[in-house]
Motif scaffolding. Structure first.
Motif, mmCIF file in Angstrom:
data_model
loop_
_atom_site.group_PDB
_atom_site.id
_atom_site.type_symbol
_atom_site.label_atom_id
_atom_site.label_comp_id
_atom_site.label_asym_id
_atom_site.label_seq_id
_atom_site.Cartn_x
_atom_site.Cartn_y
_atom_site.Cartn_z
ATOM 1 N N PRO A 106 69.658 13.883 -52.229
ATOM 2 C CA PRO A 106 69.294 13.626 -53.621
ATOM 3 C C PRO A 106 70.486 13.387 -54.505
ATOM 4 N N PHE A 107 71.707 13.715 -54.016
ATOM 5 C CA PHE A 107 72.901 13.551 -54.823
ATOM 6 C C PHE A 107 73.566 12.191 -54.622
ATOM 7 N N ARG A 108 73.230 11.494 -53.487
ATOM 8 C CA ARG A 108 73.900 10.217 -53.227
ATOM 9 C C ARG A 108 73.459 9.186 -54.257
ATOM 10 N N ASP A 109 74.451 8.560 -54.890
ATOM 11 C CA ASP A 109 74.221 7.505 -55.872
ATOM 12 C C ASP A 109 73.376 7.959 -57.064
ATOM 13 N N ALA A 110 73.240 9.268 -57.218
ATOM 14 C CA ALA A 110 72.456 9.767 -58.354
ATOM 15 C C ALA A 110 73.387 9.972 -59.533
ATOM 16 N N SER A 111 73.915 8.831 -60.051
ATOM 17 C CA SER A 111 74.946 8.912 -61.071
ATOM 18 C C SER A 111 74.433 9.524 -62.363
ATOM 19 N N ARG A 112 73.121 9.458 -62.599
ATOM 20 C CA ARG A 112 72.555 10.024 -63.814
ATOM 21 C C ARG A 112 71.748 11.288 -63.532
ATOM 22 N N SER A 113 71.789 11.760 -62.319
ATOM 23 C CA SER A 113 71.062 12.985 -61.999
ATOM 24 C C SER A 113 71.661 14.153 -62.775
ATOM 25 N N PRO A 114 70.822 15.001 -63.385
ATOM 26 C CA PRO A 114 71.369 16.166 -64.084
ATOM 27 C C PRO A 114 72.042 17.147 -63.142
ATOM 28 N N TRP A 115 71.764 17.003 -61.841
ATOM 29 C CA TRP A 115 72.315 17.947 -60.870
ATOM 30 C C TRP A 115 73.518 17.372 -60.127
ATOM 31 N N ARG A 116 74.031 16.225 -60.575
ATOM 32 C CA ARG A 116 75.072 15.552 -59.795
ATOM 33 C C ARG A 116 76.334 16.398 -59.622
ATOM 34 N N LEU A 150 86.492 21.515 -61.871
ATOM 35 C CA LEU A 150 86.024 21.434 -60.489
ATOM 36 C C LEU A 150 85.359 20.116 -60.157
ATOM 37 N N VAL A 151 85.016 19.313 -61.184
ATOM 38 C CA VAL A 151 84.244 18.098 -60.948
ATOM 39 C C VAL A 151 84.956 16.892 -61.547
ATOM 40 N N PRO A 152 84.640 15.681 -61.091
ATOM 41 C CA PRO A 152 85.203 14.483 -61.717
ATOM 42 C C PRO A 152 84.780 14.389 -63.177
ATOM 43 N N VAL A 153 85.561 13.646 -63.944
ATOM 44 C CA VAL A 153 85.322 13.553 -65.385
ATOM 45 C C VAL A 153 83.908 13.073 -65.694
ATOM 46 N N GLU A 154 83.391 12.106 -64.919
ATOM 47 C CA GLU A 154 82.060 11.581 -65.222
ATOM 48 C C GLU A 154 80.953 12.596 -64.954
ATOM 49 N N ASP A 155 81.270 13.665 -64.216
ATOM 50 C CA ASP A 155 80.271 14.688 -63.923
ATOM 51 C C ASP A 155 80.369 15.891 -64.860
ATOM 52 N N VAL A 156 81.289 15.851 -65.814
ATOM 53 C CA VAL A 156 81.440 16.990 -66.731
ATOM 54 C C VAL A 156 80.175 17.254 -67.546
ATOM 55 N N PRO A 157 79.500 16.220 -68.113
ATOM 56 C CA PRO A 157 78.253 16.526 -68.820
ATOM 57 C C PRO A 157 77.230 17.230 -67.942
ATOM 58 N N SER A 158 77.162 16.842 -66.667
ATOM 59 C CA SER A 158 76.258 17.522 -65.744
ATOM 60 C C SER A 158 76.679 18.977 -65.555
ATOM 61 N N ALA A 159 77.978 19.216 -65.410
ATOM 62 C CA ALA A 159 78.462 20.582 -65.245
ATOM 63 C C ALA A 159 78.122 21.436 -66.471
ATOM 64 N N ILE A 160 78.248 20.840 -67.666
ATOM 65 C CA ILE A 160 77.928 21.575 -68.894
ATOM 66 C C ILE A 160 76.427 21.835 -68.979
ATOM 67 N N GLY A 161 75.614 20.836 -68.610
ATOM 68 C CA GLY A 161 74.173 21.031 -68.619
ATOM 69 C C GLY A 161 73.726 22.086 -67.631
ATOM 70 N N VAL A 162 74.301 22.057 -66.435
ATOM 71 C CA VAL A 162 73.989 23.088 -65.443
ATOM 72 C C VAL A 162 74.407 24.458 -65.963
ATOM 73 N N GLY A 163 75.559 24.499 -66.642
ATOM 74 C CA GLY A 163 75.996 25.766 -67.223
ATOM 75 C C GLY A 163 75.018 26.294 -68.253
ATOM 76 N N ALA A 164 74.441 25.375 -69.072
ATOM 77 C CA ALA A 164 73.447 25.796 -70.059
ATOM 78 C C ALA A 164 72.197 26.339 -69.381
ATOM 79 N N LEU A 165 71.774 25.690 -68.291
ATOM 80 C CA LEU A 165 70.621 26.195 -67.547
ATOM 81 C C LEU A 165 70.908 27.568 -66.961
ATOM 82 N N VAL A 166 72.091 27.714 -66.392
ATOM 83 C CA VAL A 166 72.480 29.005 -65.811
ATOM 84 C C VAL A 166 72.493 30.086 -66.883
ATOM 85 N N HIS A 167 73.014 29.724 -68.074
ATOM 86 C CA HIS A 167 73.072 30.683 -69.174
ATOM 87 C C HIS A 167 71.667 31.139 -69.568
#
Length: 451
Positions: free
Chosen positions: A16-26, A152-169
């Protein structure tokens, strides 16, 4: 970061992560980010367990609701005065070491509190001291942990990392609040503090094994020595961080948008509580339902925000203005059912806006300045947080809950619209990002749209 860059495993075909450039879980396709998310969930659950129990403990010791508010203010106060210092420490020291040490120190405070509670030696004075110590450590721990996840992630995945962090919070908050009652009921108050201490130690144990993925921004800690013939180093000073923030139009605009939204909107725990229990004639149960819908909307918004690839101040402002207009409509709700229909999009818009704002804030500055910029932002946010509720309370006294919501929403929307119009009439000169010789700004092409 102090560790060498290690390429993340390539996702298998059909993943599910391959080529999922807009996936919230990327961002979770990177192994270290998955471990960091697990560690953050454990830590958040422990923290919310302790916060829930701490409020009950203050009430038990003093019997005063006002004292509970004082204890929360004491813990938040260091952010107002020391966040810039904490951000400078994050920029000066290796990020993994800083995060690990701060987590370990927070664990020690939790264990100390647990011991005092178990020995029946905790009084209000010692609790206040421990709260102030916790708040002081958090001025370093907050930016260190936030930026470590982004590293820990590429720059283009930072919004995903922040969104995942909000979910975790949010997930940690729900689980921690639920576990607090169970833990206190079966094991006692001290056990809740001890559990939080263990959660901090778990994070401390995970941090040394984290490795940045290929394409992640690698931040080298600048040497302290001064080269012969060079001037005095000022790239690690607090003043440098303040100057960068003040000279960066998009960050100033972001502070303005967030400030007007924080003062005249967003405080739904206060404004909607008065609206529900007043004009809509609902009770505590009705407001509980509204709060649940707000939480669900926050989670949905975090998922949508994680899909962003190029968050910008324009997106943040547009969403904030939309939230203000939704607030106006919600204020005119004739019934609780209509309000519930409007509350969900209000929460979604707010959450997406917050995720986009955090992504801009944490990626716009060059890596060696991000800690100090977050420190400046934390101080500004504390001012908004302290000033917003009293201002809204006064507005509700003068105009009533419906009038306050309408006036606040219109102020938010019109202020942001006016700022957009004024910006369109002038052509600001580009601001040169400060870099060291040979250092490029990671993701410059991505961040170029964040205006």
């Amino acid at each position: 970061m102090s560790s060498p860059s290690v390429s993340a495993p390539t996702p298998a075909p059909g993943s599910p992560f391959r080529d999922a450039s807009r996936s919230p879980w990327r961002s979770l396709r990177h192994r270290s980010m998955r471990w960091w998310s697990v560690a953050n969930f454990v830590s958040n659950a422990g923290t919310w367990m302790q916060l829930t129990v701490q409020n009950l403990l203050v009430l038990q010791i003093t019997g005063s609701a006002a004292a509970t508010g004082v204890s929360m203010s004491v813990q938040a106060a260091p952010a107002l005065f020391m966040s810039v210092l904490g951000g400078a420490a994050v920029d000066r020291w290796p990020r993994k070491v800083t995060a690990a040490v701060s987590q370990a120190l927070l664990g020690m405070v939790a264990f100390t509190t647990a011991a005092l509670v178990a020995l029946d030696m905790l009084d209000m004075a010692s609790l206040m001291v421990l709260a102030a110590v916790t708040g002081t450590i958090a001025t370093v721990d907050g930016p260190a942990c936030a930026l470590l996840g982004n590293d820990l992630v590429p720059v283009e995945d930072v919004p995903s990392a922040i969104g995942v962090g909000a979910l975790v919070h949010n997930a940690g908050r729900l689980v921690g609040a639920a576990l607090a009652g169970v833990t206190v009921g079966f094991l006692g108050t001290a056990a809740a503090y001890a559990a939080n201490g263990l959660s901090f130690l778990f994070v401390t144990a995970v941090i040394p094994f984290l490795r940045p993925a290929a394409g992640a921004a690698v931040r080298a800690v600048a040497p302290r020595a001064v080269a012969p013939g060079a001037g005095k180093r000022d790239d690690l000073t607090i003043r440098e961080g303040l100057a960068f923030f003040a000279r960066r139009p998009r960050l100033v605009a972001l502070a303005g948008v967030t400030g007007v939204s924080a003062v005249f909107g967003r405080n739904y725990g206060l404004t909607l509580a008065v609206l529900v229990t007043g004009p809509l004639a609902g009770g505590p149960g009705a407001f509980g339902t509204v709060s649940t819908v707000l939480a669900v909307g926050g989670i949905l918004g975090a998922v949508l925000g994680a899909r962003l690839r190029r968050p910008s101040v324009r997106i943040v402002g547009t969403l904030a203005a939309a939230g203000g207009l939704l607030q106006v409509v919600a204020a005119l709700s004739p019934s609780l059912a209509v309000l519930l229909v409007l509350v969900l999009p209000m929460a979604v818009v707010e959450s997406v806006s917050d995720t986009a704002a955090t992504a801009v804030l944490q990626t716009d500055p060059p890596p060696h300045l991000r800690g100090r910029v977050l420190g400046v932002w934390s101080s500004i946010g504390t001012v908004w947080g302290l000033g917003g509720p009293p201002a809204l309370g006064l507005l509700m006294e003068l105009a009533g809950p419906r009038g306050a919501l309408v006036a606040g929403g219109l102020v938010v929307a019109t202020t942001i619209a006016a700022g957009h119009v004024l910006r369109g009439r002038r052509m600001p000169r580009p601001v040169q990002l400060p870099t060291r010789p040979g250092e490029e700004i990671p993701g410059r092409e991505v961040l170029g749209t964040a205006a």
